[in-house]
Design a protein around this motif. Structure first.
Motif, PDB file in Angstrom:
ATOM      1  N   MET A 136      35.524  33.006   8.150  1.00 41.96           N
ATOM      2  CA  MET A 136      35.708  31.883   8.397  1.00 41.96           C
ATOM      3  C   MET A 136      35.115  30.422   8.051  1.00 41.96           C
ATOM      4  O   MET A 136      35.347  29.460   8.099  1.00 41.96           O
ATOM      5  CB  MET A 136      36.283  31.983   9.528  1.00 41.96           C
ATOM      6  N   LYS A 137      33.398  31.368   8.617  1.00 40.26           N
ATOM      7  CA  LYS A 137      32.126  29.920   8.409  1.00 40.26           C
ATOM      8  C   LYS A 137      32.309  29.589   7.042  1.00 40.26           C
ATOM      9  O   LYS A 137      31.838  28.267   6.811  1.00 40.26           O
ATOM     10  CB  LYS A 137      30.968  30.875   8.937  1.00 40.26           C
ATOM     11  N   GLU A 138      32.437  30.096   6.219  1.00 37.08           N
ATOM     12  CA  GLU A 138      32.381  30.265   4.788  1.00 37.08           C
ATOM     13  C   GLU A 138      33.716  28.814   4.654  1.00 37.08           C
ATOM     14  O   GLU A 138      33.107  27.577   3.861  1.00 37.08           O
ATOM     15  CB  GLU A 138      32.257  31.411   3.503  1.00 37.08           C
ATOM     16  N   VAL A 139      34.770  29.161   5.060  1.00 39.22           N
ATOM     17  CA  VAL A 139      35.568  28.276   4.703  1.00 39.22           C
ATOM     18  C   VAL A 139      35.412  26.785   5.711  1.00 39.22           C
ATOM     19  O   VAL A 139      36.286  26.240   4.855  1.00 39.22           O
ATOM     20  CB  VAL A 139      36.994  28.872   5.331  1.00 39.22           C
ATOM     21  N   PRO A 164      35.930  25.785  12.516  1.00 39.53           N
ATOM     22  CA  PRO A 164      36.434  27.543  12.883  1.00 39.53           C
ATOM     23  C   PRO A 164      37.680  26.916  13.615  1.00 39.53           C
ATOM     24  O   PRO A 164      38.439  27.581  13.519  1.00 39.53           O
ATOM     25  CB  PRO A 164      35.558  28.537  13.079  1.00 39.53           C
ATOM     26  N   HIS A 165      37.235  26.122  14.903  1.00 45.03           N
ATOM     27  CA  HIS A 165      38.147  26.131  15.672  1.00 45.03           C
ATOM     28  C   HIS A 165      39.659  25.095  15.499  1.00 45.03           C
ATOM     29  O   HIS A 165      40.324  25.419  15.135  1.00 45.03           O
ATOM     30  CB  HIS A 165      37.175  25.376  16.930  1.00 45.03           C
ATOM     31  N   ALA A 166      38.868  24.326  14.522  1.00 46.07           N
ATOM     32  CA  ALA A 166      40.181  23.200  13.762  1.00 46.07           C
ATOM     33  C   ALA A 166      41.086  24.505  12.974  1.00 46.07           C
ATOM     34  O   ALA A 166      42.354  24.796  12.934  1.00 46.07           O
ATOM     35  CB  ALA A 166      39.559  22.214  12.917  1.00 46.07           C
ATOM     36  N   LEU A 167      40.592  25.772  12.115  1.00 39.01           N
ATOM     37  CA  LEU A 167      40.765  26.161  11.205  1.00 39.01           C
ATOM     38  C   LEU A 167      42.045  26.926  12.165  1.00 39.01           C
ATOM     39  O   LEU A 167      42.925  27.421  11.350  1.00 39.01           O
ATOM     40  CB  LEU A 167      40.030  26.596  10.304  1.00 39.01           C
ATOM     41  N   ARG A 168      41.467  27.603  13.117  1.00 38.97           N
ATOM     42  CA  ARG A 168      41.864  29.065  14.112  1.00 38.97           C
ATOM     43  C   ARG A 168      43.274  27.950  14.726  1.00 38.97           C
ATOM     44  O   ARG A 168      44.549  28.473  15.238  1.00 38.97           O
ATOM     45  CB  ARG A 168      41.335  29.005  15.452  1.00 38.97           C
ATOM     46  N   TRP A 169      43.571  26.604  15.404  1.00 36.50           N
ATOM     47  CA  TRP A 169      44.173  25.820  15.839  1.00 36.50           C
ATOM     48  C   TRP A 169      45.377  25.353  14.891  1.00 36.50           C
ATOM     49  O   TRP A 169      46.618  26.032  15.404  1.00 36.50           O
ATOM     50  CB  TRP A 169      43.627  24.739  16.344  1.00 36.50           C
ATOM     51  N   TYR A 170      44.768  25.625  13.233  1.00 42.30           N
ATOM     52  CA  TYR A 170      45.804  24.697  12.296  1.00 42.30           C
ATOM     53  C   TYR A 170      46.817  26.206  12.690  1.00 42.30           C
ATOM     54  O   TYR A 170      47.775  25.869  11.749  1.00 42.30           O
ATOM     55  CB  TYR A 170      44.896  24.786  11.446  1.00 42.30           C
TER      56      TYR A 170
END
Length: 120
Positions: free
Chosen positions: A1-4, A12-18
């Motif tokens: 997640m950190k790499e992405v 990371p929070h935005a990616l999880r929310w997406y």
């Protein structure tokens, strides 16, 4: 997640929310439960990021991947959605261009005023 997150500039929070709201497909997970983004996932994140920059409402952003999942039958609706977004982006660009013209005029005014006061 950190790499992405580092690659995309998203937190990371935005990616999880997406992922939670359906903007991202179900990302494969490792045996330890860590998300494993592949190139297709990264391309989709890049697309979603661009859609977000257009100002597209989140509801429309969520609708778009739903349409994609439904396949070729939704090409027309997707095209209309993107054409509408494109028109809105062009209108914003025109508005920003007008704003830039005003700013340039003000900057020129102050530059000229400073030069005149320095000569006096």
């Amino acid at each position: 997640m950190k790499e992405v997150a580092a690659l995309t500039g998203l937190r990371p929070h935005a990616l999880r929310w997406y992922e939670q709201i359906g903007l991202l497909p179900q990302v494969e997970r490792s045996h330890a439960g860590q998300r494993r983004f592949d190139n297709r996932d990264l391309e989709w994140v890049a697309c979603v990021t661009k859609l977000r920059l257009t100002g597209m409402p989140v509801a429309a952003m969520v609708r778009y991947p739903e349409l994609v999942r439904h396949g070729a039958d939704t090409y027309e609706e997707r095209q209309r959605m993107l054409e509408r977004t494109r028109r809105e982006v062009l209108a914003r660009i025109a508005e920003l261009h007008d704003t830039l013209t005003v700013l340039d005029a003000k900057i020129d005014f102050y530059a000229d005023a400073r030069q005149a006061s320095e000569r006096a």
